[in-house]
Scaffold this motif. Structure first.
Motif, PDB file in Angstrom:
ATOM      1  N   ASP A 158     -30.940  73.629  37.268  1.00  0.00           N
ATOM      2  CA  ASP A 158     -29.981  71.888  36.211  1.00  0.00           C
ATOM      3  C   ASP A 158     -29.127  71.954  35.522  1.00  0.00           C
ATOM      4  O   ASP A 158     -28.316  71.536  35.009  1.00  0.00           O
ATOM      5  N   ILE A 159     -29.529  73.985  34.575  1.00  0.00           N
ATOM      6  CA  ILE A 159     -27.941  74.329  33.753  1.00  0.00           C
ATOM      7  C   ILE A 159     -26.857  74.329  34.563  1.00  0.00           C
ATOM      8  O   ILE A 159     -25.506  73.843  34.064  1.00  0.00           O
ATOM      9  N   TYR A 160     -26.691  74.895  35.769  1.00  0.00           N
ATOM     10  CA  TYR A 160     -25.476  75.223  36.069  1.00  0.00           C
ATOM     11  C   TYR A 160     -24.928  73.751  37.358  1.00  0.00           C
ATOM     12  O   TYR A 160     -23.688  73.417  36.837  1.00  0.00           O
ATOM     13  N   THR A 161     -25.675  72.611  37.323  1.00  0.00           N
ATOM     14  CA  THR A 161     -25.146  71.103  37.449  1.00  0.00           C
ATOM     15  C   THR A 161     -24.989  71.025  36.561  1.00  0.00           C
ATOM     16  O   THR A 161     -23.477  70.182  36.229  1.00  0.00           O
ATOM     17  N   LYS A 162     -24.768  70.597  35.235  1.00  0.00           N
ATOM     18  CA  LYS A 162     -24.229  70.311  34.179  1.00  0.00           C
ATOM     19  C   LYS A 162     -23.330  70.747  33.310  1.00  0.00           C
ATOM     20  O   LYS A 162     -22.601  70.092  33.020  1.00  0.00           O
ATOM     21  N   PHE A 163     -23.606  71.846  33.946  1.00  0.00           N
ATOM     22  CA  PHE A 163     -22.213  73.092  33.012  1.00  0.00           C
ATOM     23  C   PHE A 163     -21.142  72.785  34.306  1.00  0.00           C
ATOM     24  O   PHE A 163     -20.264  72.261  33.677  1.00  0.00           O
ATOM     25  N   GLN A 164     -21.724  72.388  35.232  1.00  0.00           N
ATOM     26  CA  GLN A 164     -20.295  71.781  36.544  1.00  0.00           C
ATOM     27  C   GLN A 164     -19.839  70.440  35.960  1.00  0.00           C
ATOM     28  O   GLN A 164     -18.931  70.660  35.848  1.00  0.00           O
ATOM     29  N   ALA A 165     -20.232  69.845  35.937  1.00  0.00           N
ATOM     30  CA  ALA A 165     -19.937  68.423  35.818  1.00  0.00           C
ATOM     31  C   ALA A 165     -19.543  68.105  34.211  1.00  0.00           C
ATOM     32  O   ALA A 165     -18.378  67.926  34.329  1.00  0.00           O
TER      33      ALA A 165
END
Lengths: 524, 169
Positions: A170-177
């Motif tokens: 989830d952290i990486y998803t948010k970071f990417q977005a």
């Protein structure tokens, strides 16, 4: 004698003013006071002020402390709006933000670091709008973004090591977005060639974004390739992701409804989210749970990207004035957009450029050539084009040397573009890979390869929609001489095995886990 | 920081509370009723001017007594400026020519008090007429409490001796 002594003083005590005398004198004194009114204050007398600090020490200390706290508070508050190159910027970044993150839990800290990285890009955007972005500040911002990315990577790795893979993903998803949304805004206001260092900054952001994307993909792969996770659990995960997509989409929809004229790029992003989500639903109904997990994850990332785009636009109202330029690009932007047709030259795919240079003959793309397009059409398509997404990840087998292994990959493109696939087997001896399109737009391919020698090979896969957008991932395959493995195995998502079990090295040595961010740093 | 109204109230209250005491304080040093009234009025006026200059008064009672004492000393200096007599005997200077006829009892007391040496007279007067404690007198005169107690003790002993001599047939 005592009596006489007392009597001596007794009449003296009766000596006093008469009532009339006292009243008259008091009236005179009151008249005097009113004729000479009190006006002065202590502060007007500097000697009094010094005396106050000398003799009223506790009060003075408290006063000084209050003054210091108030002054410090004012500085801290004022520093929040500071931009790189300004005096208070160091206080903002190294004091305010560090203090804010000092008492946060690991996950919240990671999320705050994402926010910090977004702030750095927003600062660069603000400086670019004010024509104050220099190569020096661009380099400084780049360094800070890399530092934030490194912290996020470490925190997410720790969270993942503790067993909370979902939170890490989830952290990486948010970071990417967040990176994608902020980078899009930044590139829309800055002419990359105009400032030395801007290109490097954009490339760095994109590389970090790619790394975050890879981490998200890895998290999905870990989920779908884990045999311990039952299909109903996966379906549950898919449903959860779907609900999250709907929630974020609802927020974005509300913003679009509130200001439809200014949010056309967001509306297009949301349309892509809907397409991916619908495909996910279709796959879920069909029973392809693993693909649906990947699709919902992708939809979630894109929905969050739209959300971050809205949030960033709200934070930087000065961008509103520049928004018309997005719909009517300048000649410079047209030129850049045209270059997106040649992926090897575009800075948006630096990794690909590097890979292509390293292994120029390794790939084949069994796809028809793209029809020629006009410049304007290219701009519109590239600007609002959505990247394809690999949705099926074959399990990683333990192969034997000289034995041909067959892989099947599948990708989804919201625009249904004809996809081009590139595969690097990691085997320098074998420079030819045969990929066979198994669907009309080449969304599903199969490829076979035989590794000559035993060892660990890093296989890289990349899919390109021909309009500058791509997706990819890599995995390590273990080729063992002693291992008995079936030849000509068709490895597909239907026949997956545990990735962890399969990639374990045969000699028992523990292989260091290299995250994409670490790998990128190693390359640098 | 007080306003005009607050200071005016404070001084008016002080006037009601201490004007008689201040009057006695001045009277038993000059033995002149009109002069004592003038000093009292002057004391309050100076106090008000002091506040108007931006100063603060913490203990108004002590402040008024100190001012009154300084006014009396100043007056004695004025009268004595042509003489070589030390200023410590200011009460004798001021008592030299009382302008009005005093009450017989008070006149006797004045005569007896005049016979005391200045330090003892001041201590005894402040202790038994003005009603100050030895500690307050010590702070007022800038002496130690012990010194003041000794002065009171000796002054009382001397006054007793004087009274014994005066009232013994």
């Amino acid at each position: 004698m005592t009596n006489k002594f007392t009597q001596f003083f007794k009449p003296l005590h009766k000596t006093r003013l008469t009532d009339a005398e006292r009243a008259a004198m008091r009236a005179d004194f009151i008249a005097y006071m009113r004729a000479h009114p009190y006006m002065r204050t202590r502060a007007e007398n500097p000697l009094q002020t010094i005396a106050f600090f000398l003799f009223k020490k506790p009060v003075a200390i408290a006063l000084c402390l209050s003054l210091v706290i108030f002054s410090a508070g004012s500085v801290v508050y004022a520093a929040n709006d500071a931009l790189p190159g300004e005096t208070l910027y160091t206080i903002k970044v190294d004091v305010n933000e560090e203090f804010s993150s000092a008492f946060l839990s690991r996950e919240k800290k990671a999320r705050f670091e994402i926010e910090r990285a977004a702030r750095r890009i927003q600062e660069a955007t603000e400086l670019a709008l004010q024509n104050r972005l220099t190569s020096k500040t661009a380099r400084m911002i780049e360094t800070r973004i890399e530092k934030h990315a490194q912290t996020i990577s470490e925190l997410a790795a720790n969270i993942s090591a503790e067993g909370d893979v979902k939170a890490s993903a989830d952290i990486y998803t948010k970071f990417q977005a967040t990176l994608a949304a902020n980078e899009e805004i930044f590139t829309s206001v800055v002419e990359e060639e105009s400032i030395e260092g801007t290109q490097t900054l954009v490339a760095t952001i994109e590389m970090i974004e790619e790394a975050a994307k890879s981490e998200t993909t890895n998290a999905v792969i870990t989920l779908v390739q884990n045999n311990e996770v039952q299909e109903d659990e996966l379906a549950e995960l898919a449903e959860e992701a779907k609900v999250e997509v709907e929630q974020v989409s609802f927020t974005v929809e509300q913003t679009i409804e509130a200001a439809p004229s200014t949010t056309s790029p967001i509306a297009r992003k949301l349309a892509a989210v809907q397409t991916i989500k619908e495909e996910g639903e279709r796959r879920l109904e069909k029973g392809d749970v693993k693909e649906s997990v990947a699709l919902f994850q992708e939809a979630k990332t894109r929905a969050k990207e739209a959300e971050a785009f809205i949030k960033t636009s709200e934070k930087q109202p000065s961008l509103a004035a520049r928004k018309p330029e997005q719909t009517a690009p300048t000649p410079k932007l047209i030129e850049n957009a045209t270059n997106l047709d040649t992926p090897a030259e575009t800075p948006s795919t630096p990794q690909k450029t590097q890979q292509t240079q390293n292994t120029p003959q390794e790939t084949t793309a069994a796809t028809p050539a793209e029809p020629p397009q006009s410049t304007q059409t290219t701009i519109n398509q590239s600007r609002f084009n959505t990247s394809p997404k690999i949705i099926s990840y074959p399990s990683i087998p333990i192969g034997a040397p000289q034995n041909e292994i067959r892989f099947i990959w599948e990708a989804f493109d919201p625009e249904n573009d004809t996809l081009q696939w590139e595969i690097w087997w990691g085997d320098m001896g074998e420079r030819e890979a045969k990929a066979i399109c198994e669907s009309q737009s080449c969304s599903r391919i199969s490829a076979s390869h035989a590794f000559e020698d035993q060892g660990l090979y890093t296989v890289r896969v990349r899919v390109d929609d021909g309009k500058g957008k791509s997706d990819g991932y890599s995995f390590t395959i273990d080729i063992r001489a002693t291992e008995t493995s079936s030849t000509n195995d068709e490895i597909s998502v239907k026949e997956q095995t545990s990735a962890q079990e399969l990639i374990a090295p045969s000699d028992g040595k523990e292989r260091e886990k290299i995250t994409p961010i670490r790998e990128r740093e190693r390359r640098r | 920081m007080k306003s005009h109204a607050e200071w005016e109230k404070k001084f008016t209250d002080a006037y009601n509370a201490y004007s008689d005491a201040l009057f006695r304080f001045c009277f038993f040093r000059v033995f002149d009723r009109e002069k004592a009234k003038e000093f009292v009025q002057d004391t309050f006026t100076r106090g008000w001017d002091y506040v108007r200059r931006g100063n603060n008064i913490k203990n108004i009672r002590a402040f008024l007594y100190t001012t009154a004492r300084n006014i009396i000393i100043d007056e004695a200096r004025k009268r004595n400026r042509m003489k070589t007599e030390p200023i410590e005997n200011y009460e004798n200077v001021l008592c030299e020519n009382p302008k009005q006829t005093l009450n017989a009892e008070i006149e006797i007391a004045c005569d007896e008090l005049k016979k005391l040496d200045e330090p003892y007279r001041e201590a005894v007067t402040m202790r038994f007429i003005d009603g100050f404690s030895p500690k307050e007198i010590a702070a007022f005169l800038g002496e130690t409490e012990n010194v003041v107690s000794v002065r009171i003790h000796r002054g009382v002993a001397k006054l007793r001796a004087l009274l014994h001599r005066t009232f013994t047939p």
